[in-house]
Write a protein that holds these residues in place. Sequence first.
Motif, PDB file in Angstrom:
ATOM      1  N   ARG A  62      36.341  37.053  57.527  1.00 38.95           N
ATOM      2  CA  ARG A  62      35.738  35.832  56.970  1.00 38.95           C
ATOM      3  C   ARG A  62      34.425  36.120  56.240  1.00 38.95           C
ATOM      4  O   ARG A  62      33.943  35.281  55.491  1.00 38.95           O
ATOM      5  CB  ARG A  62      35.534  34.796  58.064  1.00 38.95           C
ATOM      6  CG  ARG A  62      34.548  35.171  59.152  1.00 38.95           C
ATOM      7  CD  ARG A  62      34.377  34.011  60.141  1.00 38.95           C
ATOM      8  NE  ARG A  62      33.481  34.367  61.229  1.00 38.95           N
ATOM      9  CZ  ARG A  62      33.870  34.898  62.369  1.00 38.95           C
ATOM     10  NH1 ARG A  62      35.158  35.152  62.550  1.00 38.95           N
ATOM     11  NH2 ARG A  62      32.999  35.186  63.322  1.00 38.95           N
ATOM     12  N   HIS A  63      33.835  37.316  56.473  1.00 38.92           N
ATOM     13  CA  HIS A  63      32.636  37.687  55.723  1.00 38.92           C
ATOM     14  C   HIS A  63      32.960  37.994  54.263  1.00 38.92           C
ATOM     15  O   HIS A  63      32.059  38.174  53.448  1.00 38.92           O
ATOM     16  CB  HIS A  63      31.958  38.900  56.365  1.00 38.92           C
ATOM     17  CG  HIS A  63      31.352  38.587  57.694  1.00 38.92           C
ATOM     18  ND1 HIS A  63      30.911  39.567  58.567  1.00 38.92           N
ATOM     19  CD2 HIS A  63      31.112  37.406  58.325  1.00 38.92           C
ATOM     20  CE1 HIS A  63      30.427  38.996  59.665  1.00 38.92           C
ATOM     21  NE2 HIS A  63      30.548  37.694  59.537  1.00 38.92           N
ATOM     22  N   TRP A  64      34.255  38.083  53.967  1.00 37.49           N
ATOM     23  CA  TRP A  64      34.700  38.379  52.600  1.00 37.49           C
ATOM     24  C   TRP A  64      35.364  37.159  51.966  1.00 37.49           C
ATOM     25  O   TRP A  64      36.115  37.280  51.009  1.00 37.49           O
ATOM     26  CB  TRP A  64      35.677  39.555  52.622  1.00 37.49           C
ATOM     27  CG  TRP A  64      35.070  40.821  53.120  1.00 37.49           C
ATOM     28  CD1 TRP A  64      34.765  41.147  54.412  1.00 37.49           C
ATOM     29  CD2 TRP A  64      34.672  41.936  52.317  1.00 37.49           C
ATOM     30  NE1 TRP A  64      34.198  42.400  54.473  1.00 37.49           N
ATOM     31  CE2 TRP A  64      34.132  42.911  53.197  1.00 37.49           C
ATOM     32  CE3 TRP A  64      34.712  42.222  50.955  1.00 37.49           C
ATOM     33  CZ2 TRP A  64      33.650  44.139  52.758  1.00 37.49           C
ATOM     34  CZ3 TRP A  64      34.235  43.442  50.509  1.00 37.49           C
ATOM     35  CH2 TRP A  64      33.700  44.385  51.408  1.00 37.49           C
ATOM     36  N   LEU A  65      35.078  35.995  52.500  1.00 31.11           N
ATOM     37  CA  LEU A  65      35.736  34.776  52.035  1.00 31.11           C
ATOM     38  C   LEU A  65      35.267  34.405  50.630  1.00 31.11           C
ATOM     39  O   LEU A  65      34.064  34.397  50.352  1.00 31.11           O
ATOM     40  CB  LEU A  65      35.429  33.640  53.021  1.00 31.11           C
ATOM     41  CG  LEU A  65      36.255  32.370  52.907  1.00 31.11           C
ATOM     42  CD1 LEU A  65      37.736  32.669  53.084  1.00 31.11           C
ATOM     43  CD2 LEU A  65      35.794  31.361  53.955  1.00 31.11           C
ATOM     44  N   ASP A  66      36.219  34.083  49.753  1.00 32.24           N
ATOM     45  CA  ASP A  66      35.843  33.762  48.370  1.00 32.24           C
ATOM     46  C   ASP A  66      35.693  32.258  48.128  1.00 32.24           C
ATOM     47  O   ASP A  66      35.138  31.845  47.122  1.00 32.24           O
ATOM     48  CB  ASP A  66      36.865  34.346  47.379  1.00 32.24           C
ATOM     49  CG  ASP A  66      38.294  33.903  47.663  1.00 32.24           C
ATOM     50  OD1 ASP A  66      38.481  32.886  48.340  1.00 32.24           O
ATOM     51  OD2 ASP A  66      39.225  34.588  47.203  1.00 32.24           O
ATOM     52  N   SER A  67      36.202  31.429  49.051  1.00 31.40           N
ATOM     53  CA  SER A  67      36.132  29.974  48.871  1.00 31.40           C
ATOM     54  C   SER A  67      35.861  29.303  50.218  1.00 31.40           C
ATOM     55  O   SER A  67      36.786  28.758  50.836  1.00 31.40           O
ATOM     56  CB  SER A  67      37.434  29.442  48.268  1.00 31.40           C
ATOM     57  OG  SER A  67      37.690  30.024  47.022  1.00 31.40           O
ATOM     58  N   PRO A  68      34.641  29.357  50.702  1.00 33.24           N
ATOM     59  CA  PRO A  68      34.356  28.778  52.017  1.00 33.24           C
ATOM     60  C   PRO A  68      34.466  27.255  52.011  1.00 33.24           C
ATOM     61  O   PRO A  68      34.196  26.611  50.997  1.00 33.24           O
ATOM     62  CB  PRO A  68      32.922  29.234  52.284  1.00 33.24           C
ATOM     63  CG  PRO A  68      32.328  29.464  50.933  1.00 33.24           C
ATOM     64  CD  PRO A  68      33.449  29.934  50.064  1.00 33.24           C
ATOM     65  N   TRP A  69      34.854  26.706  53.163  1.00 34.97           N
ATOM     66  CA  TRP A  69      34.882  25.261  53.385  1.00 34.97           C
ATOM     67  C   TRP A  69      33.879  24.944  54.488  1.00 34.97           C
ATOM     68  O   TRP A  69      34.258  24.701  55.629  1.00 34.97           O
ATOM     69  CB  TRP A  69      36.286  24.814  53.810  1.00 34.97           C
ATOM     70  CG  TRP A  69      37.312  24.848  52.725  1.00 34.97           C
ATOM     71  CD1 TRP A  69      37.130  25.148  51.410  1.00 34.97           C
ATOM     72  CD2 TRP A  69      38.717  24.570  52.866  1.00 34.97           C
ATOM     73  NE1 TRP A  69      38.309  25.079  50.722  1.00 34.97           N
ATOM     74  CE2 TRP A  69      39.316  24.716  51.592  1.00 34.97           C
ATOM     75  CE3 TRP A  69      39.525  24.205  53.939  1.00 34.97           C
ATOM     76  CZ2 TRP A  69      40.673  24.519  51.367  1.00 34.97           C
ATOM     77  CZ3 TRP A  69      40.879  23.997  53.710  1.00 34.97           C
ATOM     78  CH2 TRP A  69      41.448  24.144  52.447  1.00 34.97           C
ATOM     79  N   PRO A  70      32.599  24.942  54.221  1.00 36.19           N
ATOM     80  CA  PRO A  70      31.580  24.831  55.275  1.00 36.19           C
ATOM     81  C   PRO A  70      31.651  23.520  56.049  1.00 36.19           C
ATOM     82  O   PRO A  70      31.299  23.477  57.223  1.00 36.19           O
ATOM     83  CB  PRO A  70      30.257  24.967  54.505  1.00 36.19           C
ATOM     84  CG  PRO A  70      30.589  24.607  53.089  1.00 36.19           C
ATOM     85  CD  PRO A  70      31.999  25.052  52.879  1.00 36.19           C
TER      86      PRO A  70
END
Length: 968
Positions: free
Chosen positions: A572-580
């Motif tokens: 998840r540290h490499w996520l390109d489109s986070p949904w915070p």
Amino acid sequence: MSQFRVLAGVLKGGGSPFLRWRAGGLTWRCWAHPKRGCSSRTDPLPAVVSNSSYVEEMYLAWLDDHKNVHESWDSFFRNIQASGPSGEADERRPSALLQGRVLSHSLDVAEKVVEDHLAVHTLIRAYQIRGHHVAQLDPLGILDADLDSFVPSDLITTIDKLGLYGLDESDLDRSFQLPHTTFIGGQETTLPLREIIRRLEASYCSHIGVEFMFINNVNQCQWIRQKFETPGIMQFTSAEKRTLLARLIRSTRFEDFLARKWSSEKRFGLEGCEVLIPALKTIIDKSSAAGIDSVIMGMPHRGRLNVLANVIRKDLDQIFCQFDPKLEAADEGSGDVKYHLGMYHERINRETDKNITLSLVANPSHLEAVDPVVQGKTKAEQFYRGDTQGKKVMSILMHGDAAFAGQGVVYETFHLSELPSYTTNGTIHVVVNNQIGFTTDPRVARSSPYPTDVARVVNAPIFHVNADDPEAVMYVCRVAAEWRATFNKDVVIDLVCYRRFGHNEMDEPMFTQPLMYKQIHRQEHVLKKYSEKLIAEGVVTLQEFEEEVAKYDKICEEAYTSSKDEKILHIRHWLDSPWPDFFTAQGEPKSMSCLPTGLDEEVLQHIGQIASSVPLEGFNIHPGVSRILRGRADLVKSRQMDWALGEYIAFGSLLKDGIHVRLSGQDVERGTFSHRHHVLHDQEVDKRICVPMNHLWENQASYTVCNSSLSEYGVVGFELGFAMANPNALILWEAQFGDFHNTAQCIIDQFISSGQAKWVRNNGIVLLLPHGMEGMGPEHSSARPERFLQMTKDDPDHIPLIIFTPKSLLRHPDARSGFDDLAKGTKFKRLIPDEGPASQSPGQVKRVIFCAGKVYYELAKERKQQNLDRDVAIIRLEQISPFPFDLVSEEVEKYGNAELIWCQEEHKNMGYYDYVRPRFLTVVANKKPIWYVGRDPAAAPATGNKSTHLNELRKFMDTAFNMSSFQD
């Protein structure tokens, strides 16, 4: 011009002097200003009377001062005077003899002046059109970028080629008036032919080749000419050169560091095109200065780690620890190789001191598959931010030369670029042109001259540039960013480079390209060449250069040391489109409960009324549409709904809650089967439309319904990218027929099915796939449910949704629901039990038929005809996966004495059977069988013969209701 009749005169009313000549039945005009000679403006005019007044006026002006006239006229009058009797030159008025000589020679001279000027103008245009063919683009100096060693005959590569234009070597020092379609003169309006050619070669035939003359917009062509022709325009300050050098150091030394530390690891390094990093940073800098604050990027694997490190600014220790084989995965899922991973990062742009958000979208090995995904994500961010002109959010797509030319999705993506519901207002494409594809030579990899020729279909300018000339690369990047900001259109940068190693670091390219790689082994690194150039110019000293190299090397070493402390890999540290707002910091959904979906009667009625009316006054709809709306109104009055009205209510209720709904696909506005009609067309006023769904409530969310281009791969990828941006939206793609999704199989396999497992990337896309065996042939029947079921993992948290939608059931009188089914407190029914006589006496039921979809209505009809309502129960599975174990178990227990049947209209090796059978056996603990009823195995999804279709249906209906079918 021997066939021309030249007429000299002066425009009436005090106009400018001009020359006229007859050709093709028309009289043509050439302005002949005394100071500037002739230009090439030619327009058909009515015939005029020949006279000598103009020549006489020119001659008198010349007598006053030879500088009063153009040098071509000066030369002409000198020659005439020299051949005349002595003393004539002192007279104020020309003698009759001299005047006669002037008139007798002026016609020939005028013809020559016009002819030569037109020839020079044609020569200038030739360089603008074809100069790129002889540009010095290959850093290796062994290949022609356009795959052709032929030199266009209209470019002056040798003196003898002047003859093509009716000129020769003696004309090289003659001056010519420059046309308005060139900027090579700068502030000068005339130039000697020799200088004209020199400047054209500098503009179009050096390390930059410009393709733009196919663009059909004059202003855009002029803009490009000005950017590349203006003398001295490609200048860089010392500070800019130092910045470029520093970025080139980071790009080069990063790859060197990886090569030293992990010499036996595949990393798909950037060696041979190290200039890509400063190129991207220049594009981002210039775009940031123009107001852009979010850049979404897609790229293949080559150079991805370098881009992550030096453009996105991913922590180096996070990159280096990826090379540790002992690193354990902390996240659920498969993970992916390091050169496929993406990243999202917000930082300050150092050049502009502005915030910038950079997102590099994760990509599989299918090189160009990410293109439409990036575009969809870009479009979504623009949409949610109200950025209708693309002034805040933009996309950059990187490509390899072989894939850019070879992959059809590139063409599909280009054709979305200017469609109203898909445009991102201009994308900057950067092609890393290795001049090779894996082991395949470009001469057998494409039919077009350049790998970038696909971009011509949308009038995108193409800037070819030698990647070993960093300043030339930076200049075209600057121009590309300015083009995008000015015209909101696509542009392509073709970085002609080479691949210092093979396809990857473990590959041996000498097997297939021996001569190319002999030259590559001799090739000096671009960093060495450019640093020596700047040292020679005095821009930097050798000591400063070495200190900058040592500084970055130290950064890498320190990151390497800290990377050894990393023991666990967090995908998840490499996520390109986070949904915070959707997930916790640990990656878990903030809520696992499903909100109630039932609606108040008032809401149901209101949406139903809008769905069956036209909210605009004076709007003339088609009589057929009017009939459909009346039918909807009747359904609403009876508190009933068919599929189309149910869809309308579902969408409308989400819009009421502020949730954006976007429906895309081929013909979705009307619907393939003419059932939807979400966009109404005025029958009297062209292009006047009405979308009633956007007239439901005053403060509702917007509804987007848009017909797409005739593309599946590109459009499904686009909608997937759109759905990445926001979890609180409903994004749907509908296939024209269900099986058409197979041309988008790459997106389904690589992104929808496996994206969460590989990249911890969630997505809420919904696919609507019309499905049903109705005798329409192999291509319009099955949406291939077996393929989707094979890819599922029965995870109840798996978000992407595949809905097999009806065709004939859209108008089936029994395929309806009451408003009570959607009333307050209701929810989706994963399983619909039998509610007929069989359910009242379950102990007497002999057979339970489980099914899904359209076949239920055929089974119910057959059961009624055979009067078996008390003997056979029919149960519908509305949700196949995740499998509703709990509900199926309840039904099996309820009908404990009955034999169990799975019935489907699909062939046995297709449809749902292979998926549901083991799960049914789990429910019954393998204590009783689940019998199959349906079509026999087949290679094709359906027959194209109507009689065969009906015979197959009759056969399995007989089996389904023959109580002795399975006794033996």
